[in-house]
Design a protein around this motif. Structure first.
Motif, PDB file in Angstrom:
ATOM      1  N   UNK A 296      13.259  -4.782  13.268  1.00 32.23           N
ATOM      2  CA  UNK A 296      12.233  -4.233  14.157  1.00 32.23           C
ATOM      3  C   UNK A 296      12.419  -4.678  15.599  1.00 32.23           C
ATOM      4  N   UNK A 297      13.426  -5.495  15.899  1.00 28.12           N
ATOM      5  CA  UNK A 297      13.555  -6.047  17.254  1.00 28.12           C
ATOM      6  C   UNK A 297      13.896  -4.970  18.282  1.00 28.12           C
ATOM      7  N   UNK A 298      14.745  -4.029  17.906  1.00 34.20           N
ATOM      8  CA  UNK A 298      15.089  -2.964  18.857  1.00 34.20           C
ATOM      9  C   UNK A 298      13.865  -2.113  19.178  1.00 34.20           C
ATOM     10  N   UNK A 299      13.013  -1.897  18.212  1.00 33.75           N
ATOM     11  CA  UNK A 299      11.785  -1.126  18.436  1.00 33.75           C
ATOM     12  C   UNK A 299      10.857  -1.868  19.391  1.00 33.75           C
ATOM     13  N   UNK A 300      10.672  -3.175  19.156  1.00 31.57           N
ATOM     14  CA  UNK A 300       9.788  -3.961  20.017  1.00 31.57           C
ATOM     15  C   UNK A 300      10.366  -4.052  21.418  1.00 31.57           C
ATOM     16  N   UNK A 301      11.694  -4.263  21.512  1.00 28.37           N
ATOM     17  CA  UNK A 301      12.330  -4.399  22.818  1.00 28.37           C
ATOM     18  C   UNK A 301      12.203  -3.118  23.639  1.00 28.37           C
ATOM     19  N   UNK A 302      12.161  -1.955  22.969  1.00 23.22           N
ATOM     20  CA  UNK A 302      12.081  -0.676  23.683  1.00 23.22           C
ATOM     21  C   UNK A 302      10.667  -0.303  24.071  1.00 23.22           C
ATOM     22  N   UNK A 303       9.722  -1.135  23.722  1.00 20.33           N
ATOM     23  CA  UNK A 303       8.331  -0.810  24.040  1.00 20.33           C
ATOM     24  C   UNK A 303       7.778   0.309  23.193  1.00 20.33           C
ATOM     25  N   UNK A 304       8.346   0.495  22.000  1.00 18.75           N
ATOM     26  CA  UNK A 304       7.838   1.513  21.085  1.00 18.75           C
ATOM     27  C   UNK A 304       8.547   2.835  21.192  1.00 18.75           C
ATOM     28  N   UNK A 305       9.661   2.911  21.947  1.00 19.17           N
ATOM     29  CA  UNK A 305      10.361   4.178  22.104  1.00 19.17           C
ATOM     30  C   UNK A 305      11.503   4.352  21.105  1.00 19.17           C
TER      31      UNK A 305
END
Length: 963
Positions: A222-231
Motif C-alpha cells: 500500500x506504500x505506493x498508494x499512500x505516497x501518491x496521495x490516493x492517485x
C-alpha cells in the motif's frame, strides 16, 4: 409584507367592510389560512371559519375572547407564546410568529404556526388591534420528527461502532466521519468538518510523519498508494501502524457514484495475540518433544518392552517393583480384556499408527483410562518396532461421565411433559423430589422424606401391583422406559392420578440398576373425563355422530387450543328444511333413514379434524377448526347446501329436502360457549326466515360481505359471456431512453349495475371458483391479438406482459391449447409475450408448475417475477427457474428518496438481478425523483402513474407515438 407602520396606516385608512366582505380576510381564507382578530382594548378575539375548521370546530363553537383562545394552547407552549407576543409588542422582534400546539376538538394536539401584526394603534402609538393567521403544520412537524429520528439513529450508529469511518463523495471530498476515526487517526474534527479532499488529508498525515519517514509504518503493497496521495491503484485492505504503536486495518470500498467508504479497525490486540500464539506454539512444540507423559516401546524382534518413568507412575509401581515382560504378556497383565483385544488388533493391522482409548488396572487395583497414540515400524512387511505415548485420562473420563449423567437427567426433565421430577438412587433407597412434585400432592418442602418408600406408601393399593410390574419390566430390560399410571394420596386426603415416566441412567457391572430419573404428570382431569365417558354415552345411537355432550366437550378443547395458539373456529347450526313433511308422510322409519344419510353426507363435506354432531331431531352442529380466513368458509357452505339439496333415495321413495345454516365465529362473535351456541341459533333463524336453503352469518358485517361476495361470484359466471370485461394496457418505459416497447395487460370488469369493479374484489373470487382459468385465457387471447397488431404498427419488437394466476398453472386440462401453441398458430414469436408470476408460485413443489415454466421457456415466452421482495422466494428458486425479468414491488418505490433504506434495497435487487442475467422493472413510479434515483441505480424499466395510467389500446398507441 408591509412594515408594521405601513400596515397600520393601511388598515386604519382603509374603507370598512363587513365581516363577510372583508377582502383581506377573504383572500387569506381563500389561501387556506385561518384568520384571527384580537382587540386589545376590549379583550375580544374573533376567529374565522377556517380558523375554527382547522381545530375541528363549527362556526361559533369557540368563544370570541382571548381567554378561550389561551385555553386551547398546549400548557407547555403558553409561556413561550406570551413571551413571543410581548417581545413583538416591545419591538424586540420585527414580526410575531411562533410554532405551537393547540387542542383539536377530538382531543388531539395540532401543530400551528401563528403569525400576526399590529394594524391599529392609539395616538400614543400603543397597539390597539392585532390581526393574524393560523396555518396547520402538523404533517410537516411529523415529517421533521421522523427525519430527526432517522438522523439521530444514523448518528448514534456511527458514534457507537468501534470502527472509524470516512465517507468520500464523487470528488473524493470527505462528506461524513465519526468520532472513532478522529480518535484512531488523531485528526481534529474541526479540520475534518471542512470537508478536505482525500489528497489534503493524506498530505496532512504525511507532513506529521504519521506514515513514518520512509512509509515503513504502512504495509508494503500500500506504500505506493499512500505516497501518491490516493492517485495510485487502490488496495482494498492494508495494515498501518500509528505513531502511538497501534495497528490499524484499513479497508476501502469504491461507491457507484465515484465516492468511497473507508473504515479503520484497531487490530492491535489481534496482531499481538497472533504473535504471542506463534511464540507459544513453538514453546509447546519444544516441551512436547522433551517431556512426554509416558513412553512405551516394544521391540518385536526381541519381544521386549521398554517403559519410561512416566509409565511406571501411571501404573502405580516402579522399576524395582515390576519389570515388563513380553509384548502381549505386559499388555495382559494390566489391561482389561476389551482393551487387550483392541491392542492385539492394532498390532496385526495394516495401519502404521494407532490412537486408542483403553481401560487398565494399576498394581494397586485402581481402574484407570489411558489414551495411547503411537507409530509402528515394519521391515519387509513385518512389524519390528512399536512406539507409543500413553496418558492417564481417568479424570477426564470421570468428568465426562458426570457431565453425561447430568445431561441425561436434565434432558429427560426438560423433554418430559410431566410437571414433577424425581431422582431415585436405587442402591441406597434415597429418592430426591423436585419442589413442583412435592407441591403437586399438597406438601411443602421438608414434609416428604427422601426415600422411595415415601410415595410407594401413598400409592393406591389397587395400583401397586401394576406399578411394580412396570418397574421390573424396565429394570430387566423388557421395556426401554418406565411408564405407569397410578393414584397417589394427597395431603388433603384426596387421590390424584399421575403418569409416572422414568429411565435407568446407570447400572453396575452386572447390569443391576443403580440410578433412575423420571417425572410425575398430573392426569387427574384426563382420568375424570375418561370416567365420565365410561358412565355416559357420548354418541347418538341413530347416526353414530357425537351427541350434545361430546360436542360441548370437543368445543371446550378446541376453544382452549384456539386461545393458546391464536386460532379461530366456526360453529355451524344446520337444520333440515321440510324434514317434518317427510316424517309425516313417509313415517319415522323413513325419517330416520334420511337422518342417517344426511349425517353421512355432512361428514363427507368436512375434514376428519372437524366435528359433526347431532343435537337432536333434524338439527346438526359442525365445529370447523383452524379457520385462517372466513372467505374460505363460503365454498364449504355451498358444498353442504348442495349436498343436502341432492336427491335422497329412501327405499322406493325419492325425497328432496334442503338445509338452512347459521354460522358464528370464535373469537370474532363471542368467546363463551353459551354465547356462541346462542349466536349460531340466531343466525340459523335468520337463514330459515329468509327462505331456507341458504346460510347466514351471525355478524351483520360478515353476513353482508359474504352475501356481496356470493352475488359477485354469481355475476362473475356470466360476465365473460356477456362481454363485461375489457383489457387496458399500462406502458413500461425504458428508463435510459424513455421509449415504450412494452406494456402490461390489465383486466377491468364493467359491471352493468355496480359499475367498475376493482380487480382486488373479483380476482380472488375468480380464483377460488376456478373461473380465473377461462378469464385468464381470454386476457391472453386479447393481449396476443393486440401485440400482433402493435408489432406491425408500432414496433416489430413490441412486447406485452400478461399475469397468470397460480390457479391457472394447476388447471392444465382446460380444453385450450397451451399459450405457446396458440402463439405459434398466430405466427407470433414467443418473445412477444411475457408471463408475469408471483413469488409464491416458485414455492409450489408440484411438477406441473415446473413443467409449465419450462414449456414457456422452450416456446421463447419470457417470464417476469411480479411484486419481488414481498414473498418468500430465494436465490435458489431464481436460479432453478428461468426468470427473465424482476419487477420491484411498488412498496419499495413509493417512498424512494436519496439515502433511504428503500433505495438501498432497490439497488441491492438491481445488482443481484443483473448478476443473474435478469432485467429489472420498477413498479409504482409516480415522481420524477423516483425515476431519476432508479435510473442512477441502474434500473432498466419503469412503470407507474408518472408515465401513464392503464389506458385503452388507442390511447397507448398515441402515447408511443408522442414519446
Amino acid at each position: 409584507m408591509p412594515s408594521d407602520h405601513s400596515a397600520t396606516e393601511h388598515w386604519s385608512n382603509s374603507k370598512p367592510f363587513s365581516e363577510e366582505d372583508n377582502p383581506w380576510k377573504l383572500a387569506l381564507e381563500g389561501s387556506g389560512l385561518g384568520v384571527w382578530d384580537y382587540n386589545m382594548a376590549t379583550g375580544e378575539q374573533s376567529f374565522s371559519a377556517r380558523w375554527q375548521e382547522i381545530l375541528g370546530y363549527e362556526v361559533g363553537e369557540v368563544k370570541p375572547n382571548f381567554e378561550a383562545f389561551v385555553r386551547l394552547v398546549h400548557p407547555d407552549d403558553v409561556a413561550l407564546m406570551q413571551q413571543t407576543f410581548r417581545n413583538y409588542l416591545d419591538g424586540k422582534t420585527p414580526v410575531y410568529t411562533l410554532d405551537m400546539r393547540m387542542r383539536h376538538k377530538d382531543g388531539s394536539w395540532r401543530w400551528i404556526v401563528t403569525r400576526g401584526m399590529v394594524v391599529q394603534r392609539d395616538p400614543e402609538g400603543q397597539p390597539l388591534r392585532i390581526i393574524g393567521t393560523h396555518t396547520d403544520i402538523t404533517d410537516r412537524k411529523a415529517v421533521e420528527a421522523e427525519l430527526l429520528k432517522r438522523s439521530n439513529l444514523l448518528r448514534d450508529t456511527l458514534s457507537s461502532i468501534s470502527q472509524g469511518i470516512f465517507v468520500f463523495n464523487g470528488q473524493m471530498q470527505l462528506s461524513s466521519f465519526n468520532a472513532r476515526a478522529c480518535e484512531l487517526l488523531n485528526l481534529d474534527a474541526e479540520f475534518l468538518s471542512t470537508q478536505p479532499t482525500l489528497k489534503e488529508m493524506n498530505q496532512r498525515q504525511m507532513d506529521r510523519g504519521d506514515f513514518g519517514p520512509r512509509l515503513e509504518l504502512v504495509d508494503d503493497h500500500a506504500r505506493s498508494y499512500v505516497a501518491s496521495g490516493g492517485e495510485a491503484p487502490l488496495p482494498s485492505q492494508y495494515l498501518r501502524v500509528t505513531t502511538q504503536g497501534r495497528t490499524l486495518e484499513v479497508k476501502s470500498q469504491l461507491l457507484p457514484d465515484g465516492g468511497m467508504v473507508r473504515t479503520f479497525t484497531d487490530v492491535s490486540d489481534y496482531v499481538q495475540a497472533k504473535s504471542d500464539r506463534l511464540r507459544l506454539d513453538k514453546l509447546l512444540a519444544s516441551m512436547q518433544s522433551l517431556a512426554q507423559v509416558g513412553g512405551w516401546e516394544v521391540d518385536l524382534v526381541a519381544d521386549h518392552v521398554y517403559w519410561t518413568e512416566g509409565v511406571y507412575r501411571i501404573f502405580e509401581t516402579s522399576a524395582q517393583e515390576y519389570t515388563p515382560t513380553t509384548a502381549m504378556g505386559t499388555v495382559e497383565r494390566f489391561f482389561l480384556p476389551e482393551s487387550v483385544a483392541l491392542l492385539r488388533e492394532s498390532y496385526y493391522g495394516d495401519k502404521q499408527s494407532h490412537d486408542l482409548e483403553l481401560q487398565a488396572i494399576t498394581t494397586k487395583g485402581r481402574r484407570i483410562w489411558l489414551h495411547s497414540v503411537g507409530t509402528s515400524k515394519k521391515v519387509e512387511g513385518k512389524l519390528v518396532l512399536r512406539t507409543s505415548v500413553i496418558q492417564n485420562i481417568t479424570e477426564a473420563k470421570v468428568a465426562q461421565a458426570a457431565l453425561l449423567d447430568t445431561e441425561n437427567r436434565w434432558k429427560l426433565a426438560l423433554e418430559s411433559t410431566g410437571d414433577g421430577v424425581w431422582d431415585w438412587h436405587i442402591s441406597t433407597g434415597i429418592e430426591y423430589f423436585s419442589k413442583r412434585l412435592i407441591e403437586m400432592y399438597g406438601f411443602v418442602e421438608g414434609e416428604l422424606g427422601n426415600t422411595a418408600e415415601e410415595l410407594d406408601r401413598r400409592t393406591h393399593p389397587d395400583d401397586l401391583e401394576q406399578m411394580e410390574l412396570d418397574r421390573e419390566a424396565h429394570f430387566s430390560g423388557q421395556a426401554p422406559t418406565y411408564h405407569n399410571e397410578h393414584r397417589v394420596l394427597c395431603k388433603d386426603g384426596t387421590w390424584k392420578w399421575v403418569l409416572s415416566r422414568g429411565m435407568v441412567i446407570s447400572r453396575d457391572a452386572d447390569g443391576r440398576p443403580l440410578r433412575m430419573i423420571g417425572t410425575h404428570t398430573d392426569i387427574t382431569e384426563r382420568k375424570n373425563a375418561e370416567a365420565l365417558i365410561r358412565q355416559q354415552a357420548f354418541f347418538d345411537t341413530l347416526t353414530g355422530l357425537p351427541n350434545r355432550r361430546m360436542l360441548r366437550y370437543r368445543l371446550e378443547q378446541e376453544i382452549k387450543r384456539c386461545r393458546r395458539d391464536g386460532l379461530q373456529l366456526a360453529i355451524l347450526f344446520i337444520d333440515l328444511d321440510h324434514f317434518k313433511e317427510v316424517n309425516d308422510t313417509l313415517g319415522h322409519d323413513s325419517g330416520d333413514q334420511l337422518l342417517v344419510e344426511a349425517a353421512t353426507r355432512l361428514k363427507h363435506c368436512v375434514r376428519d379434524s372437524d366435528t359433526v354432531a347431532r343435537m337432536g331431531g333434524d338439527e346438526f352442529t359442525i365445529i370447523l377448526t383452524d379457520i385462517s380466513n372466513t372467505n374460505h368458509l363460503e365454498p364449504l357452505l355451498q358444498k353442504i347446501l348442495r349436498s343436502m339439496d341432492a336427491l335422497f333415495q329412501i327405499g322406493d321413495e325419492q325425497v328432496f329436502v334442503s338445509a338452512s345454516i347459521g354460522i358464528t365465529m370464535y373469537p370474532l362473535d363471542a368467546t363463551e360457549i353459551e354465547d356462541l351456541l346462542k349466536n349460531a341459533d340466531q343466525a340459523l333463524y335468520v337463514a330459515k326466515g329468509e327462505g331456507r336453503n341458504r346460510f347466514s352469518f351471525f355478524t351483520p358485517a360478515l353476513q353482508e360481505a359474504a352475501q356481496t361476495r356470493v352475488r359477485l361470484a354469481s355475476d362473475l359466471r356470466t360476465a365473460l359471456n356477456d362481454g363485461q370485461f375489457r383489457v387496458l394496457y399500462q406502458p413500461i418505459i425504458e428508463l435510459g431512453t424513455g421509449v415504450i416497447r412494452k406494456a402490461e395487460a390489465l383486466i377491468r370488469w364493467q359491471h352493468p349495475k355496480r359499475g367498475m369493479v376493482s380487480p382486488a374484489a373479483f380476482i380472488p373470487i375468480a380464483e377460488s371458483s376456478g373461473l380465473i382459468v377461462d378469464i385468464g385465457d381470454w386476457v391472453f387471447q386479447q393481449a396476443a391479438a393486440q401485440v400482433q397488431k402493435w408489432r406491425h404498427t408500432l414496433h416489430p419488437d413490441f412486447q406485452i406482459s400478461v399475469n397468470r394466476s397460480p390457479v391457472q398453472f394447476r388447471h392444465v386440462d382446460t380444453g385450450q391449447a397451451p399459450w405457446g401453441m396458440q402463439m405459434q398458430a398466430m405466427g407470433l414469436p414467443g418473445e412477444a409475450l411475457v408471463v408475469e408470476i408471483t413469488e409464491g408460485l416458485l414455492l409450489d413443489t408440484s411438477e406441473v408448475v415446473g413443467e409449465q415454466l419450462l414449456a414457456f421457456g422452450d416456446a421463447g415466452i419470457k417470464v417476469s417475477l411480479d411484486d419481488f421482495g414481498t414473498g418468500y422466494s430465494s436465490l435458489a428458486y431464481l436460479q432453478k427457474f428461468d426468470i427473465d425479468y424482476i419487477k420491484i414491488d411498488q412498496s419499495f418505490v413509493r417512498h424512494l428518496i436519496p439515502d433511504s433504506t428503500d433505495l438501498a434495497l432497490c439497488k441491492a435487487i438491481i445488482v443481484m438481478a443483473h448478476a443473474l442475467g435478469m432485467k429489472v422493472i420498477a413498479e409504482g413510479v409516480e415522481t420524477e425523483q423516483q425515476r431519476q434515483l432508479l435510473l442512477e441505480a441502474g434500473c432498466d424499466y419503469g412503470q407507474g402513474y408518472l408515465f401513464a395510467r392503464p389506458v385503452s389500446p388507442d390511447e397507448l398507441e398515441t402515447l408511443v407515438k408522442i414519446m
